[in-house]
Design a protein around this motif. Structure first.
Motif, PDB file in Angstrom:
ATOM      1  N   UNK A 100      -0.263   3.899   1.132  1.00 61.23           N
ATOM      2  CA  UNK A 100      -1.222   3.157   1.946  1.00 61.23           C
ATOM      3  C   UNK A 100      -0.495   2.285   2.966  1.00 61.23           C
ATOM      4  N   UNK A 101      -0.881   2.415   4.229  1.00 62.83           N
ATOM      5  CA  UNK A 101      -0.304   1.593   5.299  1.00 62.83           C
ATOM      6  C   UNK A 101      -1.203   0.408   5.621  1.00 62.83           C
ATOM      7  N   UNK A 102      -2.506   0.643   5.646  1.00 66.40           N
ATOM      8  CA  UNK A 102      -3.458  -0.422   5.961  1.00 66.40           C
ATOM      9  C   UNK A 102      -4.846   0.018   5.547  1.00 66.40           C
ATOM     10  N   UNK A 103      -5.695  -0.954   5.287  1.00 64.48           N
ATOM     11  CA  UNK A 103      -7.100  -0.669   4.976  1.00 64.48           C
ATOM     12  C   UNK A 103      -7.949  -1.791   5.565  1.00 64.48           C
ATOM     13  N   UNK A 104      -9.049  -1.415   6.162  1.00 60.18           N
ATOM     14  CA  UNK A 104      -9.930  -2.399   6.783  1.00 60.18           C
ATOM     15  C   UNK A 104     -11.370  -2.016   6.511  1.00 60.18           C
ATOM     16  N   UNK A 160      -0.552  -3.652  -1.948  1.00 58.78           N
ATOM     17  CA  UNK A 160      -1.758  -2.942  -1.507  1.00 58.78           C
ATOM     18  C   UNK A 160      -2.830  -3.946  -1.094  1.00 58.78           C
ATOM     19  N   UNK A 161      -3.001  -5.007  -1.879  1.00 58.08           N
ATOM     20  CA  UNK A 161      -3.983  -6.035  -1.540  1.00 58.08           C
ATOM     21  C   UNK A 161      -3.692  -6.643  -0.162  1.00 58.08           C
ATOM     22  N   UNK A 162      -2.444  -6.986   0.081  1.00 57.65           N
ATOM     23  CA  UNK A 162      -2.070  -7.560   1.378  1.00 57.65           C
ATOM     24  C   UNK A 162      -2.389  -6.604   2.517  1.00 57.65           C
ATOM     25  N   UNK A 163      -2.125  -5.333   2.319  1.00 57.21           N
ATOM     26  CA  UNK A 163      -2.378  -4.340   3.363  1.00 57.21           C
ATOM     27  C   UNK A 163      -3.869  -4.129   3.591  1.00 57.21           C
ATOM     28  N   UNK A 189      -5.753   3.843   6.029  1.00 57.08           N
ATOM     29  CA  UNK A 189      -4.676   4.543   6.728  1.00 57.08           C
ATOM     30  C   UNK A 189      -3.539   4.809   5.743  1.00 57.08           C
ATOM     31  N   UNK A 190      -3.155   6.059   5.633  1.00 52.84           N
ATOM     32  CA  UNK A 190      -2.074   6.422   4.725  1.00 52.84           C
ATOM     33  C   UNK A 190      -1.098   7.361   5.424  1.00 52.84           C
ATOM     34  N   UNK A 191       0.009   7.604   4.756  1.00 49.78           N
ATOM     35  CA  UNK A 191       1.004   8.551   5.262  1.00 49.78           C
ATOM     36  C   UNK A 191       0.427   9.949   5.380  1.00 49.78           C
ATOM     37  N   UNK A 192      -0.588  10.248   4.565  1.00 49.04           N
ATOM     38  CA  UNK A 192      -1.192  11.579   4.555  1.00 49.04           C
ATOM     39  C   UNK A 192      -2.409  11.693   5.470  1.00 49.04           C
ATOM     40  N   UNK A 193      -2.760  10.604   6.143  1.00 47.74           N
ATOM     41  CA  UNK A 193      -3.907  10.642   7.031  1.00 47.74           C
ATOM     42  C   UNK A 193      -4.853   9.481   6.789  1.00 47.74           C
TER      43      UNK A 193
END
Length: 361
Positions: free
Chosen positions: A161-165, A196-199, A174-178
Protein backbone atom coordinates in the motif's frame (compact mmCIF):
# COMPACT_ATOMS: atom_id res chain seq x y z
CA UNK A 1 -16.98 0.28 -14.53
CA UNK A 2 -14.92 0.69 -11.35
CA UNK A 3 -15.17 -2.28 -9.00
CA UNK A 4 -15.92 -1.22 -5.42
CA UNK A 5 -15.38 -3.95 -2.84
CA UNK A 6 -17.27 -3.92 0.42
CA UNK A 7 -14.06 -4.58 2.36
CA UNK A 8 -10.36 -4.37 1.52
CA UNK A 9 -8.01 -6.12 3.95
CA UNK A 10 -4.37 -5.04 4.01
CA UNK A 11 -2.30 -8.07 4.97
CA UNK A 12 -2.78 -11.79 4.24
CA UNK A 13 -1.01 -13.29 7.24
CA UNK A 14 -3.04 -15.25 9.76
CA UNK A 15 -4.99 -12.20 10.93
CA UNK A 16 -6.03 -11.02 7.48
CA UNK A 17 -6.59 -14.49 6.03
CA UNK A 18 -8.73 -15.74 8.93
CA UNK A 19 -10.81 -12.54 8.90
CA UNK A 20 -11.32 -12.86 5.13
CA UNK A 21 -12.50 -16.44 5.68
CA UNK A 22 -14.93 -15.32 8.39
CA UNK A 23 -16.56 -12.57 6.32
CA UNK A 24 -16.11 -13.80 2.76
CA UNK A 25 -19.62 -15.15 2.36
CA UNK A 26 -21.22 -11.96 3.72
CA UNK A 27 -19.35 -9.27 1.78
CA UNK A 28 -17.21 -8.73 -1.30
CA UNK A 29 -13.62 -8.91 -0.05
CA UNK A 30 -10.26 -7.85 -1.46
CA UNK A 31 -7.05 -8.90 0.32
CA UNK A 32 -3.90 -6.92 -0.47
CA UNK A 33 -0.52 -8.44 0.39
CA UNK A 34 2.77 -6.51 0.17
CA UNK A 35 4.90 -9.65 -0.29
CA UNK A 36 4.79 -12.05 -3.22
CA UNK A 37 3.22 -14.77 -1.04
CA UNK A 38 0.86 -14.68 1.98
CA UNK A 39 2.18 -15.29 5.49
CA UNK A 40 5.84 -14.48 4.82
CA UNK A 41 6.67 -12.73 8.09
CA UNK A 42 5.11 -13.60 11.49
CA UNK A 43 2.76 -16.36 10.31
CA UNK A 44 5.42 -18.31 8.44
CA UNK A 45 7.83 -18.21 11.39
CA UNK A 46 5.56 -19.17 14.26
CA UNK A 47 6.70 -21.42 17.11
CA UNK A 48 3.49 -23.37 16.39
CA UNK A 49 1.90 -24.22 19.72
CA UNK A 50 -1.45 -23.49 21.38
CA UNK A 51 -1.30 -22.65 25.08
CA UNK A 52 -4.17 -21.22 27.09
CA UNK A 53 -1.78 -19.40 29.43
CA UNK A 54 0.36 -17.83 26.70
CA UNK A 55 -0.26 -14.09 26.57
CA UNK A 56 -1.84 -13.93 30.02
CA UNK A 57 -5.42 -13.86 31.33
CA UNK A 58 -6.61 -11.12 28.96
CA UNK A 59 -5.69 -13.27 25.95
CA UNK A 60 -6.84 -16.58 27.44
CA UNK A 61 -10.55 -16.16 26.49
CA UNK A 62 -9.61 -15.84 22.80
CA UNK A 63 -7.24 -18.82 23.03
CA UNK A 64 -9.71 -21.01 24.90
CA UNK A 65 -12.53 -20.18 22.48
CA UNK A 66 -10.23 -21.04 19.56
CA UNK A 67 -9.41 -24.49 20.95
CA UNK A 68 -12.60 -26.36 19.93
CA UNK A 69 -12.54 -24.65 16.52
CA UNK A 70 -8.95 -25.73 15.91
CA UNK A 71 -9.66 -29.26 17.16
CA UNK A 72 -12.71 -29.62 14.94
CA UNK A 73 -10.69 -28.62 11.88
CA UNK A 74 -7.87 -31.04 12.72
CA UNK A 75 -5.19 -28.42 13.37
CA UNK A 76 -4.18 -29.43 16.92
CA UNK A 77 -2.17 -32.42 18.12
CA UNK A 78 -1.34 -33.41 21.73
CA UNK A 79 1.78 -31.84 23.25
CA UNK A 80 1.32 -30.63 26.84
CA UNK A 81 3.38 -27.94 28.50
CA UNK A 82 5.61 -27.95 31.56
CA UNK A 83 6.42 -24.61 33.20
CA UNK A 84 9.65 -25.03 35.15
CA UNK A 85 11.60 -22.99 37.67
CA UNK A 86 14.27 -22.97 40.32
CA UNK A 87 13.87 -22.05 43.99
CA UNK A 88 14.22 -18.34 43.22
CA UNK A 89 11.22 -18.60 40.85
CA UNK A 90 8.76 -19.52 43.62
CA UNK A 91 7.11 -16.07 43.56
CA UNK A 92 6.82 -16.21 39.77
CA UNK A 93 5.15 -19.62 40.01
CA UNK A 94 2.69 -18.40 42.63
CA UNK A 95 1.84 -15.35 40.51
CA UNK A 96 1.37 -17.54 37.42
CA UNK A 97 -1.03 -19.86 39.25
CA UNK A 98 -2.92 -16.91 40.75
CA UNK A 99 -3.41 -15.32 37.31
CA UNK A 100 -5.47 -18.29 36.14
CA UNK A 101 -7.02 -19.35 39.44
CA UNK A 102 -10.47 -18.07 38.43
CA UNK A 103 -10.33 -19.43 34.89
CA UNK A 104 -11.17 -22.84 33.45
CA UNK A 105 -7.52 -23.49 32.63
CA UNK A 106 -6.25 -26.50 34.56
CA UNK A 107 -2.76 -26.09 36.02
CA UNK A 108 -1.19 -28.71 38.30
CA UNK A 109 1.95 -28.53 40.42
CA UNK A 110 4.20 -31.45 39.47
CA UNK A 111 7.73 -32.77 39.85
CA UNK A 112 9.39 -31.56 36.61
CA UNK A 113 12.01 -34.33 36.69
CA UNK A 114 9.26 -36.83 35.93
CA UNK A 115 8.63 -35.15 32.57
CA UNK A 116 12.10 -34.20 31.30
CA UNK A 117 14.92 -36.79 31.41
CA UNK A 118 18.25 -35.19 32.24
CA UNK A 119 16.72 -32.16 33.92
CA UNK A 120 19.33 -30.54 36.12
CA UNK A 121 18.59 -30.95 39.84
CA UNK A 122 18.14 -27.27 40.66
CA UNK A 123 14.97 -27.17 38.50
CA UNK A 124 12.62 -28.27 41.25
CA UNK A 125 9.46 -26.30 40.45
CA UNK A 126 6.97 -27.54 37.88
CA UNK A 127 3.47 -26.64 36.69
CA UNK A 128 1.77 -28.86 34.14
CA UNK A 129 -0.56 -27.38 31.51
CA UNK A 130 -1.83 -30.59 29.95
CA UNK A 131 -4.03 -28.97 27.29
CA UNK A 132 -1.14 -27.32 25.42
CA UNK A 133 -1.01 -28.57 21.82
CA UNK A 134 0.89 -28.39 18.56
CA UNK A 135 -0.71 -26.18 15.88
CA UNK A 136 -0.39 -27.01 12.19
CA UNK A 137 0.12 -23.37 11.25
CA UNK A 138 0.64 -23.91 7.54
CA UNK A 139 -2.55 -25.97 7.23
CA UNK A 140 -4.58 -23.44 9.25
CA UNK A 141 -3.34 -20.52 7.15
CA UNK A 142 -3.86 -22.36 3.86
CA UNK A 143 -7.36 -23.42 4.92
CA UNK A 144 -8.27 -19.82 5.77
CA UNK A 145 -7.10 -18.59 2.37
CA UNK A 146 -8.91 -21.41 0.56
CA UNK A 147 -12.14 -20.75 2.50
CA UNK A 148 -11.97 -17.05 1.70
CA UNK A 149 -11.32 -17.71 -1.98
CA UNK A 150 -14.20 -20.17 -2.24
CA UNK A 151 -16.45 -17.44 -0.84
CA UNK A 152 -15.26 -15.07 -3.55
CA UNK A 153 -12.45 -13.13 -1.84
CA UNK A 154 -9.80 -11.81 -4.23
CA UNK A 155 -6.14 -11.98 -3.15
CA UNK A 156 -3.59 -9.67 -4.75
CA UNK A 157 0.09 -10.16 -3.87
CA UNK A 158 3.05 -7.82 -4.43
CA UNK A 159 0.59 -5.04 -3.62
CA UNK A 160 2.27 -2.87 -0.98
CA UNK A 161 0.00 0.00 0.00
CA UNK A 162 1.32 3.43 -1.01
CA UNK A 163 -1.63 5.59 0.00
CA UNK A 164 -5.33 5.42 0.75
CA UNK A 165 -7.87 8.21 0.79
CA UNK A 166 -11.58 8.14 1.59
CA UNK A 167 -14.16 10.28 -0.20
CA UNK A 168 -17.93 9.90 -0.47
CA UNK A 169 -17.78 6.74 1.62
CA UNK A 170 -15.26 4.94 -0.59
CA UNK A 171 -11.54 4.34 -0.11
CA UNK A 172 -9.25 4.79 -3.09
CA UNK A 173 -6.30 2.52 -2.38
CA UNK A 174 -3.04 3.04 -4.27
CA UNK A 175 -0.76 0.02 -4.31
CA UNK A 176 2.24 -1.31 -6.19
CA UNK A 177 -0.18 -3.59 -8.05
CA UNK A 178 -2.59 -0.83 -9.04
CA UNK A 179 -5.51 1.17 -7.69
CA UNK A 180 -8.43 -0.44 -5.87
CA UNK A 181 -11.63 0.81 -4.25
CA UNK A 182 -13.49 -0.35 -1.14
CA UNK A 183 -16.04 1.00 1.31
CA UNK A 184 -14.14 -0.27 4.36
CA UNK A 185 -10.37 -0.58 4.81
CA UNK A 186 -9.09 -3.18 7.30
CA UNK A 187 -5.57 -2.81 8.67
CA UNK A 188 -4.26 -6.34 9.28
CA UNK A 189 -0.69 -5.49 8.31
CA UNK A 190 1.08 -6.89 11.38
CA UNK A 191 4.32 -5.07 12.09
CA UNK A 192 3.42 -2.56 9.37
CA UNK A 193 -0.03 -1.71 10.80
CA UNK A 194 0.92 1.76 12.06
CA UNK A 195 2.62 2.50 8.74
CA UNK A 196 -0.53 1.49 6.85
CA UNK A 197 -2.57 3.74 9.15
CA UNK A 198 -0.30 6.71 8.41
CA UNK A 199 -0.59 6.11 4.68
CA UNK A 200 -4.37 6.17 5.08
CA UNK A 201 -4.34 9.40 7.08
CA UNK A 202 -5.14 7.61 10.35
CA UNK A 203 -3.45 8.30 13.69
CA UNK A 204 -1.06 5.44 14.57
CA UNK A 205 -1.66 3.65 17.88
CA UNK A 206 1.92 3.06 19.01
CA UNK A 207 2.40 -0.50 17.78
CA UNK A 208 5.92 -1.87 18.29
CA UNK A 209 7.54 -4.80 16.51
CA UNK A 210 9.94 -7.12 18.36
CA UNK A 211 12.31 -9.77 17.06
CA UNK A 212 11.94 -13.32 18.40
CA UNK A 213 14.72 -15.86 17.77
CA UNK A 214 14.21 -19.59 17.12
CA UNK A 215 16.73 -22.37 16.56
CA UNK A 216 16.33 -26.03 15.66
CA UNK A 217 18.71 -28.29 17.57
CA UNK A 218 19.89 -31.86 17.22
CA UNK A 219 20.78 -33.08 20.70
CA UNK A 220 22.38 -36.11 22.30
CA UNK A 221 20.24 -37.72 23.57
CA UNK A 222 17.42 -36.65 21.29
CA UNK A 223 14.15 -35.36 22.66
CA UNK A 224 12.21 -38.39 23.94
CA UNK A 225 8.78 -39.30 22.63
CA UNK A 226 6.04 -37.72 24.68
CA UNK A 227 8.14 -34.91 26.14
CA UNK A 228 6.07 -31.72 26.57
CA UNK A 229 6.76 -28.18 25.58
CA UNK A 230 8.99 -26.73 28.34
CA UNK A 231 8.77 -23.06 29.36
CA UNK A 232 10.67 -21.12 32.00
CA UNK A 233 8.51 -19.58 34.73
CA UNK A 234 10.91 -16.64 34.65
CA UNK A 235 10.38 -16.08 30.94
CA UNK A 236 13.98 -16.86 29.84
CA UNK A 237 13.41 -19.68 27.35
CA UNK A 238 11.08 -22.28 25.94
CA UNK A 239 11.68 -25.39 23.87
CA UNK A 240 9.51 -28.08 22.34
CA UNK A 241 10.08 -31.43 20.64
CA UNK A 242 9.75 -31.81 16.90
CA UNK A 243 9.61 -34.93 14.68
CA UNK A 244 12.86 -36.84 14.35
CA UNK A 245 14.03 -36.08 17.88
CA UNK A 246 14.74 -32.44 17.11
CA UNK A 247 14.01 -29.46 19.36
CA UNK A 248 12.82 -25.95 18.66
CA UNK A 249 14.34 -23.54 21.16
CA UNK A 250 13.87 -19.83 21.83
CA UNK A 251 15.57 -17.53 24.36
CA UNK A 252 12.17 -15.83 24.64
CA UNK A 253 13.79 -12.62 23.41
CA UNK A 254 11.89 -9.48 22.50
CA UNK A 255 14.24 -7.04 20.78
CA UNK A 256 12.55 -3.82 19.56
CA UNK A 257 12.94 -3.39 15.82
CA UNK A 258 11.54 -1.49 12.89
CA UNK A 259 9.28 -3.61 10.66
CA UNK A 260 11.62 -5.71 8.54
CA UNK A 261 12.49 -9.13 7.16
CA UNK A 262 13.79 -10.34 10.53
CA UNK A 263 16.92 -12.47 10.81
CA UNK A 264 18.54 -13.99 13.91
CA UNK A 265 21.55 -12.46 15.64
CA UNK A 266 24.38 -14.80 16.58
CA UNK A 267 24.40 -13.49 20.14
CA UNK A 268 20.74 -14.45 20.58
CA UNK A 269 21.39 -17.94 19.24
CA UNK A 270 24.29 -18.30 21.69
CA UNK A 271 22.14 -17.05 24.58
CA UNK A 272 19.43 -19.57 23.70
CA UNK A 273 21.87 -22.48 23.73
CA UNK A 274 23.51 -21.33 26.96
CA UNK A 275 20.13 -21.15 28.72
CA UNK A 276 19.14 -24.55 27.36
CA UNK A 277 22.36 -26.15 28.62
CA UNK A 278 21.60 -24.78 32.10
CA UNK A 279 18.32 -26.73 32.12
CA UNK A 280 19.27 -30.21 30.88
CA UNK A 281 22.46 -32.25 30.72
CA UNK A 282 22.00 -33.04 27.01
CA UNK A 283 24.75 -32.25 24.51
CA UNK A 284 23.90 -29.89 21.65
CA UNK A 285 25.16 -31.86 18.66
CA UNK A 286 24.22 -29.31 15.99
CA UNK A 287 22.29 -26.14 15.30
CA UNK A 288 20.41 -27.25 12.20
CA UNK A 289 18.35 -24.12 11.53
CA UNK A 290 18.01 -20.62 12.92
CA UNK A 291 15.44 -17.98 12.12
CA UNK A 292 13.68 -14.96 13.56
CA UNK A 293 10.18 -13.56 13.30
CA UNK A 294 8.35 -10.42 14.28
CA UNK A 295 5.73 -10.10 17.01
CA UNK A 296 3.94 -6.79 17.24
CA UNK A 297 2.29 -5.39 20.36
CA UNK A 298 0.10 -2.43 21.22
CA UNK A 299 1.31 -0.37 24.22
CA UNK A 300 -0.83 -2.46 26.61
CA UNK A 301 0.07 -5.74 24.84
CA UNK A 302 -3.55 -6.52 23.95
CA UNK A 303 -4.77 -6.92 20.36
CA UNK A 304 -6.78 -4.21 18.64
CA UNK A 305 -10.09 -5.04 16.96
CA UNK A 306 -12.58 -2.40 15.90
CA UNK A 307 -13.27 0.74 13.90
CA UNK A 308 -11.01 3.72 14.35
CA UNK A 309 -12.61 6.35 16.56
CA UNK A 310 -11.69 9.28 14.27
CA UNK A 311 -11.65 7.99 10.69
CA UNK A 312 -14.86 6.36 9.40
CA UNK A 313 -14.47 3.15 7.45
CA UNK A 314 -11.04 2.28 8.88
CA UNK A 315 -10.96 -0.95 10.90
CA UNK A 316 -8.06 -2.19 13.05
CA UNK A 317 -7.13 -5.88 13.21
CA UNK A 318 -3.65 -5.60 14.66
CA UNK A 319 -1.34 -6.06 17.64
CA UNK A 320 -1.67 -9.84 17.96
CA UNK A 321 1.80 -10.15 19.50
CA UNK A 322 3.01 -13.73 19.80
CA UNK A 323 -0.47 -15.19 20.22
CA UNK A 324 -2.01 -14.37 16.85
CA UNK A 325 -1.94 -17.95 15.58
CA UNK A 326 -3.46 -19.61 18.64
CA UNK A 327 -6.25 -17.02 18.90
CA UNK A 328 -6.94 -16.69 15.16
CA UNK A 329 -10.27 -18.58 14.86
CA UNK A 330 -11.96 -16.78 17.77
CA UNK A 331 -10.35 -13.42 16.98
CA UNK A 332 -11.60 -13.63 13.39
CA UNK A 333 -15.16 -14.34 14.54
CA UNK A 334 -15.03 -11.50 17.06
CA UNK A 335 -13.57 -9.05 14.55
CA UNK A 336 -16.08 -10.15 11.89
CA UNK A 337 -19.02 -9.33 14.16
CA UNK A 338 -17.61 -5.86 14.85
CA UNK A 339 -16.76 -5.25 11.21
CA UNK A 340 -20.14 -6.37 9.84
CA UNK A 341 -22.19 -5.00 12.75
CA UNK A 342 -23.83 -8.34 13.51
CA UNK A 343 -24.26 -10.47 16.61
CA UNK A 344 -21.13 -12.45 17.47
CA UNK A 345 -20.88 -16.15 16.77
CA UNK A 346 -21.89 -18.21 19.83
CA UNK A 347 -18.28 -19.39 20.15
CA UNK A 348 -17.19 -15.85 21.10
CA UNK A 349 -20.42 -14.35 22.42
CA UNK A 350 -19.14 -14.35 26.02
CA UNK A 351 -15.91 -12.49 25.18
CA UNK A 352 -15.85 -8.79 26.04
CA UNK A 353 -14.82 -7.12 22.77
CA UNK A 354 -14.50 -3.73 24.47
CA UNK A 355 -11.18 -4.71 26.06
CA UNK A 356 -9.67 -4.90 22.54
CA UNK A 357 -11.25 -1.72 21.11
CA UNK A 358 -9.01 0.98 19.57
CA UNK A 359 -10.85 3.63 21.60
CA UNK A 360 -8.70 2.68 24.60
CA UNK A 361 -5.87 4.63 22.97
Amino acid sequence: MTKIYDIAIVGSGMAGASLAAAIGSQASVLVLEAEDAPGYHATGRSAAFWSETYGGPDIQPLTTASGPLLHARGHLAPLGSLHVGRAEDEAAMDAFLAEFADSDVRLDRVDPAAFVPGLRPEWTLGVQEATCAYIDVAALHAESIATARRAGAVFVTDAALAAAKRAAGVWTIETKAGTFHARTLVDAAGAWADDVALRAGVRPLGLQAYRRTMVQLRTDPGAPDGMPHVADLGGRFYFKPEPGGRLWLSPHDETPTDPCDASPEEIDVAIAIDRFEQVVDWRVAAVERRWAGLRTFAPDRLPIYGFDRDVPGFFWCAGQGGFGIQTAPAAALLAASLLLGVSPDPAVAAIDAARYAPERF
